[in-house]
Write a protein that holds these residues in place. Structure first.
Motif, PDB file in Angstrom:
ATOM      1  N   VAL A 145       1.291  -1.024 -13.143  1.00 25.13           N
ATOM      2  CA  VAL A 145       1.490  -0.107 -14.270  1.00 25.13           C
ATOM      3  C   VAL A 145       1.201   1.304 -13.786  1.00 25.13           C
ATOM      4  CG1 VAL A 145       0.764   0.504 -16.602  1.00 25.13           C
ATOM      5  CG2 VAL A 145       0.815  -1.903 -15.908  1.00 25.13           C
ATOM      6  N   LEU A 146       2.217   2.153 -13.826  1.00 23.85           N
ATOM      7  CA  LEU A 146       2.072   3.555 -13.427  1.00 23.85           C
ATOM      8  C   LEU A 146       1.927   4.401 -14.685  1.00 23.85           C
ATOM      9  CD1 LEU A 146       2.129   5.742 -11.204  1.00 23.85           C
ATOM     10  CD2 LEU A 146       4.619   5.836 -11.511  1.00 23.85           C
ATOM     11  N   LEU A 184       0.835  -1.204   0.000  1.00 23.66           N
ATOM     12  CA  LEU A 184       0.000   0.000   0.000  1.00 23.66           C
ATOM     13  C   LEU A 184       0.868   1.252   0.000  1.00 23.66           C
ATOM     14  CD1 LEU A 184      -2.746  -1.092   2.577  1.00 23.66           C
ATOM     15  CD2 LEU A 184      -2.924  -1.051   0.079  1.00 23.66           C
ATOM     16  N   ASP A 185       1.947   1.218   0.766  1.00 25.22           N
ATOM     17  CA  ASP A 185       2.816   2.394   0.817  1.00 25.22           C
ATOM     18  C   ASP A 185       3.536   2.603  -0.507  1.00 25.22           C
ATOM     19  OD1 ASP A 185       3.479   4.309   3.058  1.00 25.22           O
ATOM     20  OD2 ASP A 185       5.477   3.933   2.232  1.00 25.22           O
ATOM     21  N   LEU A 186       3.938   1.523  -1.165  1.00 27.33           N
ATOM     22  CA  LEU A 186       4.574   1.635  -2.477  1.00 27.33           C
ATOM     23  C   LEU A 186       3.633   2.312  -3.471  1.00 27.33           C
ATOM     24  CD1 LEU A 186       6.889   0.882  -4.465  1.00 27.33           C
ATOM     25  CD2 LEU A 186       5.684  -1.281  -4.842  1.00 27.33           C
ATOM     26  N   ILE A 187       2.372   1.944  -3.450  1.00 27.76           N
ATOM     27  CA  ILE A 187       1.402   2.546  -4.362  1.00 27.76           C
ATOM     28  C   ILE A 187       1.225   4.024  -4.053  1.00 27.76           C
ATOM     29  CG2 ILE A 187      -1.045   2.542  -5.007  1.00 27.76           C
ATOM     30  CD1 ILE A 187      -0.961  -0.523  -4.653  1.00 27.76           C
ATOM     31  N   HIS A 193      -2.839  -2.061 -10.784  1.00 27.42           N
ATOM     32  CA  HIS A 193      -2.215  -3.284 -10.267  1.00 27.42           C
ATOM     33  C   HIS A 193      -3.072  -4.441 -10.745  1.00 27.42           C
ATOM     34  CE1 HIS A 193      -0.354  -5.526  -6.664  1.00 27.42           C
ATOM     35  NE2 HIS A 193      -1.298  -6.343  -7.106  1.00 27.42           N
ATOM     36  N   GLN A 194      -2.532  -5.313 -11.637  1.00 25.44           N
ATOM     37  CA  GLN A 194      -3.388  -6.262 -12.348  1.00 25.44           C
ATOM     38  C   GLN A 194      -2.658  -7.561 -12.661  1.00 25.44           C
ATOM     39  OE1 GLN A 194      -5.197  -4.442 -15.780  1.00 25.44           O
ATOM     40  NE2 GLN A 194      -5.855  -6.380 -16.659  1.00 25.44           N
ATOM     41  N   ILE A 195      -3.352  -8.685 -12.462  1.00 24.77           N
ATOM     42  CA  ILE A 195      -2.826  -9.992 -12.847  1.00 24.77           C
ATOM     43  C   ILE A 195      -2.831 -10.090 -14.368  1.00 24.77           C
ATOM     44  CG2 ILE A 195      -3.183 -12.488 -12.717  1.00 24.77           C
ATOM     45  CD1 ILE A 195      -4.554 -12.015 -10.015  1.00 24.77           C
ATOM     46  N   ALA A 196      -1.805 -10.726 -14.916  1.00 25.89           N
ATOM     47  CA  ALA A 196      -1.688 -10.882 -16.367  1.00 25.89           C
ATOM     48  C   ALA A 196      -1.443 -12.343 -16.711  1.00 25.89           C
ATOM     49  CB  ALA A 196      -0.543 -10.021 -16.905  1.00 25.89           C
ATOM     50  N   ASP A 234      -6.994  13.718  -8.149  1.00 24.83           N
ATOM     51  CA  ASP A 234      -5.557  13.927  -8.337  1.00 24.83           C
ATOM     52  C   ASP A 234      -4.826  12.629  -8.643  1.00 24.83           C
ATOM     53  OD1 ASP A 234      -5.236  16.865  -7.546  1.00 24.83           O
ATOM     54  OD2 ASP A 234      -6.315  16.034  -5.818  1.00 24.83           O
ATOM     55  N   ALA A 235      -5.391  11.521  -8.178  1.00 21.89           N
ATOM     56  CA  ALA A 235      -4.761  10.225  -8.403  1.00 21.89           C
ATOM     57  C   ALA A 235      -5.826   9.141  -8.325  1.00 21.89           C
ATOM     58  CB  ALA A 235      -3.665   9.966  -7.365  1.00 21.89           C
ATOM     59  N   ILE A 236      -5.574   8.040  -9.039  1.00 19.59           N
ATOM     60  CA  ILE A 236      -6.485   6.890  -9.028  1.00 19.59           C
ATOM     61  C   ILE A 236      -5.664   5.624  -8.802  1.00 19.59           C
ATOM     62  CG2 ILE A 236      -8.126   5.507 -10.352  1.00 19.59           C
ATOM     63  CD1 ILE A 236      -8.850   7.981 -11.945  1.00 19.59           C
ATOM     64  N   SER A 237      -6.134   4.790  -7.902  1.00 20.75           N
ATOM     65  CA  SER A 237      -5.556   3.461  -7.727  1.00 20.75           C
ATOM     66  C   SER A 237      -6.598   2.422  -8.106  1.00 20.75           C
ATOM     67  CB  SER A 237      -5.082   3.242  -6.283  1.00 20.75           C
ATOM     68  OG  SER A 237      -6.130   3.480  -5.355  1.00 20.75           O
TER      69      SER A 237
END
Length: 431
Positions: free
Chosen positions: A409-410, A187-190, A302-305, A266-269
């Motif tokens: 993916v950022l 969570l902190d990394l995001i 953040h997504q499984i591929a 301002d941002a979306i997760s």
């Protein structure tokens, strides 16, 4: 019937063209096979009935969920040993046993003699009901999400631990890091990748039980909106917001991402949510998020591929996952995700693969479930608990063996003149 195990093992070996790599115990108590492996147990003839009426993965899944088949010993090793037989030998089954092959009828007769006469056993009640309506419509997505998430918050708390984060952690040191530490680190990394600052407005799409919005509000001072279409998730998330004293900065909504109309943010997760969107709807998803973030704002997806196929049109969705775990869920290669995000207008600035991290997380979840098995059975049906144990263990192996991956993916919605606001040096996200 004497020596059902030996007869069944011989039949399986002839059908697949390879011996069964596990020890086998049949309903009559007979056993056969290697002695140094886990034991595959067929508790009744009904397991064989399920395979005869629905050959392949779905028949096996139904037998497992119903408790007709179980494994004694290390489930991971059993799955690992079975995988080459199922995939390498099973994929050639159609050409080995075509309808014109007289062996087919002989083998079918032997299988029926072992199983005995029977009507098709009904699917276990944990199987998702047949879906109606347009795939990935608002109504059908609500039904799919309800099947997976509205099985009880207490059960998820038992499996996921106190963090209630249902996506992979970020393990700095697998030998020293706990599951809770790994989830907090993720969570902190995001938050750092999104460069969150006090006073900013954050949207968390598919917020689950609210862990991301709570972390961002508490540690980064943002005003956060979390959306989910699971009513059970929303109820607990709102309770957690109250308990944290963050009602002035965190809002939880029961709302589909397609219905959000109060941007800009301002941002979306989006953490572990896009797998539910579907291939055909992904363009709408990407364009909607692009429209909701301000110029200069960032998206963390953040997504499984899955791995790309030589023929993408031949890609087949896993029947067990589709029927029992994530109805209508779809995985795409990371390259497809990046392309669709950029077509929507985003500039992708960073892709980080954290595949091994998900394997570590899943093994921790399986451990939580196995260590608290009796409590789990008081919270959900035995079939539901078996679904989660199998899918999490099999998924852990899939991540370890690079059958599937997971990526952060950022991306940024550039301001006028292509100004991204991104730092020149990778990793200094907030600089």
């Amino acid at each position: 019937m004497a020596d059902a195990a030996g007869r069944l093992a011989a039949l399986v070996g002839e059908v697949l063209g390879a011996p069964l790599p596990l020890r086998l115990r049949a309903w009559d108590g007979s056993e056969t096979g290697p002695t140094d492996t886990p034991v595959l147990v067929l508790r009744s003839r009904r397991a064989l009935h399920r395979l005869l009426w629905k050959p392949g993965e779905l028949g096996l899944a139904r037998a497992w969920v119903a408790g007709d088949i179980t494994v004694e010993g290390d489930l991971y090793r059993a799955l690992d040993l079975m995988a080459p037989v199922v995939w390498q030998h099973g994929e050639h089954l159609p050409e080995r046993l075509s309808l014109r092959d007289p062996r087919l009828f002989r083998l079918a007769g032997r299988a029926l003699a072992l199983a005995g006469p029977s009507l098709p056993p009904p699917p276990p009640p944990e199987e998702a009901p047949a879906s109606h309506g347009v795939k990935h419509s608002l109504r059908r997505d609500r039904e799919a999400i309800s099947h997976h998430y509205n099985v009880g918050n207490d059960f998820y708390a038992l499996v996921l631990g106190p963090s209630l984060v249902y996506s992979c952690g970020y393990w700095a040191d697998p030998d020293a890091t706990t599951l809770e530490q790994a989830q907090a680190a993720k969570l902190d990394l995001i938050c750092r990748k999104l460069a969150l600052r006090p006073g900013q407005r954050l949207l968390d799409v598919g917020c689950g039980w609210g862990s991301m919005v709570l972390h961002a509000a508490e540690h980064y001072g943002v005003e956060a909106v979390g959306v989910t279409i699971s009513t059970e998730q929303a109820d607990l998330a709102r309770k957690r917001v109250v308990e944290a004293g963050l009602t002035d900065r965190v809002e939880i909504r029961v709302q589909d991402y397609r219905q959000i109309d109060d941007g800009p943010f301002d941002a979306i997760s989006s953490i572990g949510m896009a797998e539910h969107v579907g291939t055909e709807a992904y363009r709408i998803y990407a364009e909607q998020l692009f429209g909701l973030v301000r110029p200069g704002g960032r998206l963390l997806n953040h997504q499984i591929a899955r791995r790309p196929q030589a023929d993408e049109s031949a890609y087949v969705i896993d029947e067990f996952i589709d029927r029992y775990v994530f109805p209508d869920g779809e995985l795409a290669p990371v390259g497809t995700t990046v392309t669709l995000l950029e077509r929507a207008g985003f500039e992708v600035r960073d892709v980080e693969s954290i595949r091994e991290h998900y394997a570590l997380t899943l093994r921790s979840w399986v451990s939580n479930l196995e260590q608290n098995w009796e409590q789990a059975l008081r919270l959900v049906s035995p079939g539901r608990a078996r679904v989660w144990r199998l899918y999490m263990a099999a998924s852990a192996l899939a991540f370890e063996q690079n059958a599937i991956g997971v990526n952060q993916v950022l991306a940024v919605r550039n301001a006028a003149g292509g100004v991204s606001g991104m730092p020149l040096v990778r990793g200094t996200w907030g600089a």
